[in-house]
Design a protein around this motif. Sequence first.
Motif, PDB file in Angstrom:
ATOM      1  N   ILE A  29       0.846  -1.199   0.000  1.00 19.09           N
ATOM      2  CA  ILE A  29       0.000   0.000   0.000  1.00 19.09           C
ATOM      3  C   ILE A  29       0.878   1.244   0.000  1.00 19.09           C
ATOM      4  N   ALA A  57       0.360   4.011  -2.852  1.00 22.26           N
ATOM      5  CA  ALA A  57      -0.310   5.261  -2.496  1.00 22.26           C
ATOM      6  C   ALA A  57       0.158   6.474  -3.320  1.00 22.26           C
ATOM      7  N   PHE A  91      -5.938   7.543   0.059  1.00 25.72           N
ATOM      8  CA  PHE A  91      -4.693   6.780  -0.056  1.00 25.72           C
ATOM      9  C   PHE A  91      -3.556   7.437   0.708  1.00 25.72           C
ATOM     10  N   GLY A 110      -1.428   5.513   3.355  1.00 23.59           N
ATOM     11  CA  GLY A 110       0.033   5.547   3.342  1.00 23.59           C
ATOM     12  C   GLY A 110       0.586   5.979   4.687  1.00 23.59           C
TER      13      GLY A 110
END
Lengths: 314, 674
Positions: free
Chosen positions: A65, A69, A112, A116
């Motif tokens: 992720i 991101a 996102f 993050g």
Amino acid sequence: MMRDALVIGVQTVLLIVIAPAIVGYVRLMKARLQGRRGAAVVQPYRELRKTFRKGMVIADSASWIFHLAPFVIVGATVAAASLAPVISAAQPADLLGDLFVLAALLMLGTFFLALGGLDPGTAFGGMGSSREMTVAALTEPTIAIAVLTLALTTGSTSLGAIAGTVLKTPAYAIGPGHALAFAAFLIALIAETGRLPVDNPSTHLELTMIHEAMILEYSGPYLALIEWAAAVRLTLLLTLAANLFLPWGMATSLAPVALVAALLAIVVKLAILGLLLALLETRVAKLRLFRVPELLALSFTLALLAAASSFFTK
Amino acid sequence: MNESLLFDWMLGAFALGAAASVALPLGGVLRRVALVCAAIGSASALALGLSVLRAGATWTARWDYLLQPLGGVALRVDSLGAFFLLIIGFTGLPASLFAIGYLKHLDGRMRSRATHALFNIFLASMCLVTCADNGGTFLFVWEVMAVASYLLVISDPEQADAPTAGLWYAVMTHAGFLALLAAFIILAQGGSWEFPVLHNASTLLSPGARGAVFVLMAAAFGSKAGLVPLHVWLPRAHPAAPSHVSALMSAAMVNLGVYGLVRLVFDLLPPGPPWWGGLLLGIGVITALTGVLYSVAETHLKRVLAYSTVENLGLVFIGLGFALLMRGYGYGALASMGLVAALLHTLNHAAFKCLLFLAAGSVVHGTHNVSMEMFGGLIKRMPATAMLSLLGTLALAGVPPLNGFASEWLTFQVLVAGAQRTAPALAILLPLALAGVALVAGLAALSGVRLFGITFLALPRSTGAQQAKESTRIMVVAMAIPAVACVVLGIAPTSVIPQLSRIASDLGQPAGPLSAGLALSVPLVTSRMWAAMIAAVAISAGAAAAVAVRMVGRHRPVRVGAAWNCGRIIQSARSEYTAAAFAEPLKRVFTGFYRPTQEVTIDVHPASRYFVRSIRLRADLAPWMEEVLYGPFVRATRAVSDRMRQLHSGSIHFYLALLPGALLMLFVISRWLR
């Protein structure tokens, strides 16, 4: 079709390219107002270049992720930017989406960014994410009502259509509805882009950070992408403030003269708005986090008043 | 003919599944046969729904010899019923497949028979609710559905709070049933209970009686759909049930409340006054806000999702209320758009909530925990579940290009389009509703970040999370089905709009100006959303950035190191943000709503109170809504039953004396009734 794509593409690229300069300009103005010399307007470009070329340190606790991101943030921000009318009031991007879509795309970026921040599992990242999402969530109603106010007078929620209608009927722009909605939108803008008094973009103390806390773990090209996206976000929202509420100067045809004039107009408008932002940031101190909702409630009230007055003046 | 065959397949498969769970010897074969039957039945329901929607025809059947006292069984699948049948089939299929892997631990236990049989009966009864064409059939299958789901809720003896949850559920659902019965009795006026007859009879009712029917129906179906203040059972019952059942309850059963209301109000009742719509719209906004606020504050994984169901049903009812409001004012086209928005959100919510409940089941299965505070770092241990959950969470958060956003966008648009009409009531109601929906959307995004971030990211907070294992392949496949739907419906929401518009026009609403080519567009406010193109722009921009980073960073070092913790060397899960901490700023902002309670216990050294040994903080939310609304009722019931208990003196003579008394009273009552 080709020409539509070109119009959208050129405006989007323009927004993306000038974004760091707007940030540099606001910083310069702020420095001057504070009695400092300040760095040149192009300083953010230099910083981006430098950051882009650095190596990266990735936290060992981070997952994919963390790597995904920055690209989603860039993608969402660019997609949002592609909807904005920058120089042409005849906006083919109306075919893609309207103001609600734009707001939702910005939310996708925020989403996102917050993920993050949570991913490496540090206290600061989580703190930033939690605060950022709280501020973003509480800003949504203001934006929705401001959009409603614009739609009530202009009959549309599409950006180009709003700008075009206001351009044709300047009386709308000076009506109480638009004026109040403009004020509400400016407060929402400050909250959405993490400026003072909601968040301090130049803070060095982790405990007071919102946006900066989320991106503490990012470095190198990822950091550059996120910083650039943040600059685009600021420029995009300033452009919206300029072109939806004060659309004068926008090109109504694709004649070269009109386009150049429109380019000048938007630069002037951004310069004025940037100066206002710098002025505000030198005049106010950062609010306590738990006072921020009061500010947002104020902007919501303004927006609601704007909508109500639109009903009366209709 | 084709439809009849599919219908027979559907009922046959469910019946076979139920029979197999009772007849087969205990073990893995029983589980597989029963659940494959459930999957086949669901697939047939899906096919039946699709086929009726496609053909635009209706399918009818009558079995007069069944349920004779209630007027025989009358079945009819029209476009509206087919749409909800499709939703049930579509959520039933992954839920059944998921259960094949999920319920392995029940093999060889007696209760596996009941669980599998009830699951089939529950599915069958839900499917039949959408087919019922008279009051008798409807009430019967409605009750079968309620009882089957009640038994499933209390089926897990390891859930300590299941009996309480079941009690709340049973009481609420039966109160709803009584309201439904009363509404049907008023509506039928002593005549036939066939839906076509009721449709004609309702025009003869006085406005007051119609209003009463509407309120009773709204209460009955609202209690099933979890509308505030009738929602209290939902966050208790859905988490107590096994996850595949929770998925069905949240993604299919609550939608039948929506179905019932649309059927009764739009189909059977003639257009009513605007206050009907205003009432539903107001309740919808309150429901959505309540749901999302509690969903953000909750730390029990499945309860977060249950509250999110309350929120989304609130959004659906905002669409329905808007449609009724516009119908009341005579703006038929806007009413149709509101209905389409509500139905689209029902479908979208079913897809992502089915996915998320199954994913929650997978997480619970993998970690043996239900509290979000015990998760963390699951993305590395359960990669497939995490990936699919991310899609579901994005849909839940209502961000493009997933399906949750499409219906949210449409809801925004219809509210704006409605606000352009010049009725004073609309000028107040619709902007507030719009602000409410926007706040709900923002908070849903916050809830999405929290749900995914705390569960799957960062470091594991418990040994359960540390040793978590990815679920079996069939469970992952089952989760992938609704995930694909989330993406497809998000990128091409226009693919279902014509069908939804047809449902609205079949219900007698003039076709709304809602054109859908490649882009979803609302000509009334000249707004468009071309989700596929936006996704294409975003993805290509993101890809370009990725290429740029690759090119520039090719020769640059990428080091993996410890995260920055302000100088602390060891990073542990104790310093990372928790689910409760994530929601803390919001709890402070909405203190008036949450009414948090705090209890701090400080243990000090006996020598000096300045030496603190330990500090315990217990933070909770006061369930004031239950207390205010249901507290008096619960206390009164207790008091009455305490009084009743005093009758139990233990003396058999006294009991015998009561019998003739009761008989006498019955005589008097029957005399009086005649």
